[in-house]
Scaffold this motif. Structure first.
Motif, PDB file in Angstrom:
ATOM      1  N   HIS A  57      41.193 -12.229  22.170  1.00 15.87           N
ATOM      2  CA  HIS A  57      41.454 -13.418  22.979  1.00 15.87           C
ATOM      3  C   HIS A  57      42.911 -13.829  22.848  1.00 15.87           C
ATOM      4  O   HIS A  57      43.575 -13.500  21.882  1.00 15.87           O
ATOM      5  CB  HIS A  57      40.529 -14.573  22.603  1.00 15.87           C
ATOM      6  N   ASP A  61      47.605 -17.642  17.457  1.00 18.37           N
ATOM      7  CA  ASP A  61      47.592 -16.942  16.165  1.00 18.37           C
ATOM      8  C   ASP A  61      47.256 -15.464  16.323  1.00 18.37           C
ATOM      9  O   ASP A  61      47.245 -14.716  15.351  1.00 18.37           O
ATOM     10  CB  ASP A  61      46.636 -17.617  15.168  1.00 18.37           C
ATOM     11  N   HIS A  62      46.966 -15.039  17.574  1.00 18.41           N
ATOM     12  CA  HIS A  62      46.652 -13.623  17.805  1.00 18.41           C
ATOM     13  C   HIS A  62      47.566 -12.978  18.848  1.00 18.41           C
ATOM     14  O   HIS A  62      47.648 -11.762  18.907  1.00 18.41           O
ATOM     15  CB  HIS A  62      45.191 -13.484  18.245  1.00 18.41           C
ATOM     16  N   TYR A 106      49.374 -26.337  16.221  1.00 16.78           N
ATOM     17  CA  TYR A 106      49.123 -24.920  15.998  1.00 16.78           C
ATOM     18  C   TYR A 106      49.732 -24.072  17.123  1.00 16.78           C
ATOM     19  O   TYR A 106      50.296 -23.014  16.870  1.00 16.78           O
ATOM     20  CB  TYR A 106      47.626 -24.838  15.807  1.00 16.78           C
ATOM     21  N   HIS A 138      35.208 -19.707  22.544  1.00 20.44           N
ATOM     22  CA  HIS A 138      36.422 -20.039  21.785  1.00 20.44           C
ATOM     23  C   HIS A 138      37.655 -19.923  22.683  1.00 20.44           C
ATOM     24  O   HIS A 138      38.649 -20.602  22.492  1.00 20.44           O
ATOM     25  CB  HIS A 138      36.524 -19.136  20.558  1.00 20.44           C
ATOM     26  N   ASP A 157      37.244 -14.601  16.872  1.00 16.87           N
ATOM     27  CA  ASP A 157      37.098 -15.973  16.356  1.00 16.87           C
ATOM     28  C   ASP A 157      35.785 -16.627  16.780  1.00 16.87           C
ATOM     29  O   ASP A 157      35.693 -17.858  16.798  1.00 16.87           O
ATOM     30  CB  ASP A 157      38.259 -16.844  16.844  1.00 16.87           C
ATOM     31  N   HIS A 204      39.678 -14.462  11.096  1.00 13.84           N
ATOM     32  CA  HIS A 204      40.033 -15.282   9.927  1.00 13.84           C
ATOM     33  C   HIS A 204      38.943 -15.140   8.869  1.00 13.84           C
ATOM     34  O   HIS A 204      37.812 -15.549   9.102  1.00 13.84           O
ATOM     35  CB  HIS A 204      40.159 -16.749  10.320  1.00 13.84           C
TER      36      HIS A 204
HETATM   37 ZN   LIG Z   1      42.290 -17.476  15.579  1.00 14.21          ZN
END
Ligand SMILES: [Zn+2]
Length: 223
Positions: A57, A61-62, A106, A138, A157, A204
């Motif tokens: 996705h 953070d990815h 974030y 998500h 996630d 994570h």
């Molecule tokens: Zn994530």
């Protein structure tokens, strides 16, 4: 980097192990970490053999390192159909996240530039011996990668294997303020638990080799 299953390696993209993971499956890099992560990859002894960069996705953070990795290492960029527009234009990631200070923080901290998508992933596609399954919630386009032969599930996630605020280990739903549709995400989790995976790999947290724990946790979630 640690081998976690046949042909599957887990990579750390962040300061500490297991906080933000990426996976190398055959020659496919699944996820890329944050925009601070690219220096983690070129040192990687398999980097030369890598071809695509595939995402479960498009969240900061990815996807943060995707543009830099795909450009420098000349990799094609593969993204699920319903996240492809956000992977090309991260402004859409911002628009689709709940309006919450943690979400905004974030995004600011991790987001990287957009990058042109070379291949859109659909349910049923094959990626390095894994089958793509839709698991929205998500993010609009979230997918997982499932290998039936040894029941390995790269879950992204849909769930995390620690609490993302306290870092206390254990199964958790992703935080609602980072999840546009928590109810749909739960429906995705229930569908995946019915596969009874032997090994679950998370965006994570540490790998989970306990089918019963995974299934019972998902069963305990409200419908
Ligand atoms: Zn994530």
């Amino acid at each position: 980097m640690k081998q976690v299953a046949d042909g599957v390696w887990q990579l750390n993209t962040f300061a500490l192990p297991n906080l933000i993971n990426a996976f190398l499956v055959e020659d496919v890099l699944i996820d890329a970490g944050t925009r601070h992560s690219p220096n983690k990859f070129p040192r990687h002894r398999y980097a030369k053999g890598l071809t695509p960069n595939a995402h479960p996705h498009a969240h900061p953070d990815h996807q943060g390192a995707s543009h830099e990795l795909c450009t420098k290492l000349e990799r094609p960029f593969w993204v699920p159909e319903h996240d492809a527009d956000a992977a090309e234009n991260p402004e859409l990631i911002r628009e689709r996240q709940p309006s919450h200070p943690v979400a905004r923080f974030y995004i600011r901290l991790f987001v990287g530039p957009g990058h042109r998508v070379d291949r859109v992933l659909h349910e049923g596609d094959e990626v390095a011996g894994f089958k793509v399954l839709d698991a929205p919630g998500h993010s609009a386009g979230h997918v997982v990668f499932w290998r039936e032969s040894d029941r390995v599930l790269i879950l992204g996630d849909v769930l995390a294997n620690f609490d993302q605020l306290t870092l206390i280990p254990g199964l958790h739903e992703p935080k609602p303020y980072l999840t546009p549709d928590p109810a749909e995400n739960r429906r995705s989790a229930k569908r995946l638990a019915s596969l009874e995976p032997k090994l679950v790999l998370f965006g994570h947290g540490t790998p989970l080799r306990d089918t019963k724990k995974f299934v019972e946790f998902v069963d305990s979630l409200p419908a």
